[in-house]
Design a protein around this motif. Sequence first.
Motif, PDB file in Angstrom:
ATOM      1  N   LEU A   1       0.828  -1.203   0.000  1.00  0.00           N
ATOM      2  CA  LEU A   1       0.000   0.000   0.000  1.00  0.00           C
ATOM      3  C   LEU A   1       0.867   1.260   0.000  1.00  0.00           C
ATOM      4  O   LEU A   1       0.612   2.205  -0.752  1.00  0.00           O
ATOM      5  N   ARG A   2       1.913   1.272   0.829  1.00  0.00           N
ATOM      6  CA  ARG A   2       2.817   2.430   0.874  1.00  0.00           C
ATOM      7  C   ARG A   2       3.528   2.604  -0.472  1.00  0.00           C
ATOM      8  O   ARG A   2       3.715   3.723  -0.948  1.00  0.00           O
ATOM      9  N   GLU A   3       3.903   1.510  -1.088  1.00  0.00           N
ATOM     10  CA  GLU A   3       4.550   1.552  -2.395  1.00  0.00           C
ATOM     11  C   GLU A   3       3.601   2.160  -3.440  1.00  0.00           C
ATOM     12  O   GLU A   3       4.020   2.972  -4.275  1.00  0.00           O
ATOM     13  N   GLU A   4       2.353   1.774  -3.373  1.00  0.00           N
ATOM     14  CA  GLU A   4       1.349   2.302  -4.299  1.00  0.00           C
ATOM     15  C   GLU A   4       1.179   3.814  -4.117  1.00  0.00           C
ATOM     16  O   GLU A   4       1.090   4.562  -5.092  1.00  0.00           O
TER      17      GLU A   4
ATOM     18  N   ARG B   1       3.419   5.922  -2.923  1.00  0.00           N
ATOM     19  CA  ARG B   1       4.632   6.564  -3.466  1.00  0.00           C
ATOM     20  C   ARG B   1       4.573   6.644  -4.986  1.00  0.00           C
ATOM     21  O   ARG B   1       4.872   7.677  -5.580  1.00  0.00           O
ATOM     22  N   TYR B   2       4.158   5.569  -5.619  1.00  0.00           N
ATOM     23  CA  TYR B   2       4.068   5.528  -7.077  1.00  0.00           C
ATOM     24  C   TYR B   2       3.082   6.576  -7.590  1.00  0.00           C
ATOM     25  O   TYR B   2       3.370   7.318  -8.533  1.00  0.00           O
ATOM     26  N   LEU B   3       1.907   6.645  -6.961  1.00  0.00           N
ATOM     27  CA  LEU B   3       0.872   7.571  -7.411  1.00  0.00           C
ATOM     28  C   LEU B   3       1.272   9.029  -7.210  1.00  0.00           C
ATOM     29  O   LEU B   3       0.950   9.884  -8.030  1.00  0.00           O
ATOM     30  N   THR B   4       1.984   9.320  -6.130  1.00  0.00           N
ATOM     31  CA  THR B   4       2.329  10.708  -5.839  1.00  0.00           C
ATOM     32  C   THR B   4       3.515  11.217  -6.646  1.00  0.00           C
ATOM     33  O   THR B   4       3.720  12.423  -6.738  1.00  0.00           O
ATOM     34  N   GLN B   5       4.288  10.346  -7.251  1.00  0.00           N
ATOM     35  CA  GLN B   5       5.460  10.775  -8.009  1.00  0.00           C
ATOM     36  C   GLN B   5       5.107  11.677  -9.183  1.00  0.00           C
ATOM     37  O   GLN B   5       5.857  12.589  -9.517  1.00  0.00           O
ATOM     38  N   SER B   6       3.973  11.450  -9.812  1.00  0.00           N
ATOM     39  CA  SER B   6       3.608  12.224 -10.995  1.00  0.00           C
ATOM     40  C   SER B   6       2.682  13.397 -10.681  1.00  0.00           C
ATOM     41  O   SER B   6       2.255  14.103 -11.582  1.00  0.00           O
ATOM     42  N   MET B   7       2.402  13.636  -9.416  1.00  0.00           N
ATOM     43  CA  MET B   7       1.493  14.718  -9.045  1.00  0.00           C
ATOM     44  C   MET B   7       2.195  16.068  -9.068  1.00  0.00           C
ATOM     45  O   MET B   7       3.380  16.175  -8.768  1.00  0.00           O
TER      46      MET B   7
END
Length: 85
Positions: free
Chosen positions: A7-10, A12-18
């Motif tokens: 869940l934490r990895e997800e 991090r992944y989602l916030t990288q492109s924000m």
Amino acid sequence: MLPEDKLREEVRYLTQSMTAKELEKAIKYLKSLFGQTMEEALSYPLYDEEDLTEEDEISIVQGEEDVIAGRIHSLDEIKKQLGDL
């Protein structure tokens, strides 16, 4: 449900492109999930970019008048009236 590390990895992944603005909204939302009173959450809404229209303001006043006059129903009352759909 995924394990906590996934869940934490997800997240991090989602916030990288924000964008910075999207990150600010995400942070406000996450804070609203815990540790904030309703008053604090309402004082710092997630989406406050648009001004209220005249129609919005009229609707708010009408809603407040309905509450004062007792023209409101709880969710339980509505469920009973509708047969608990």
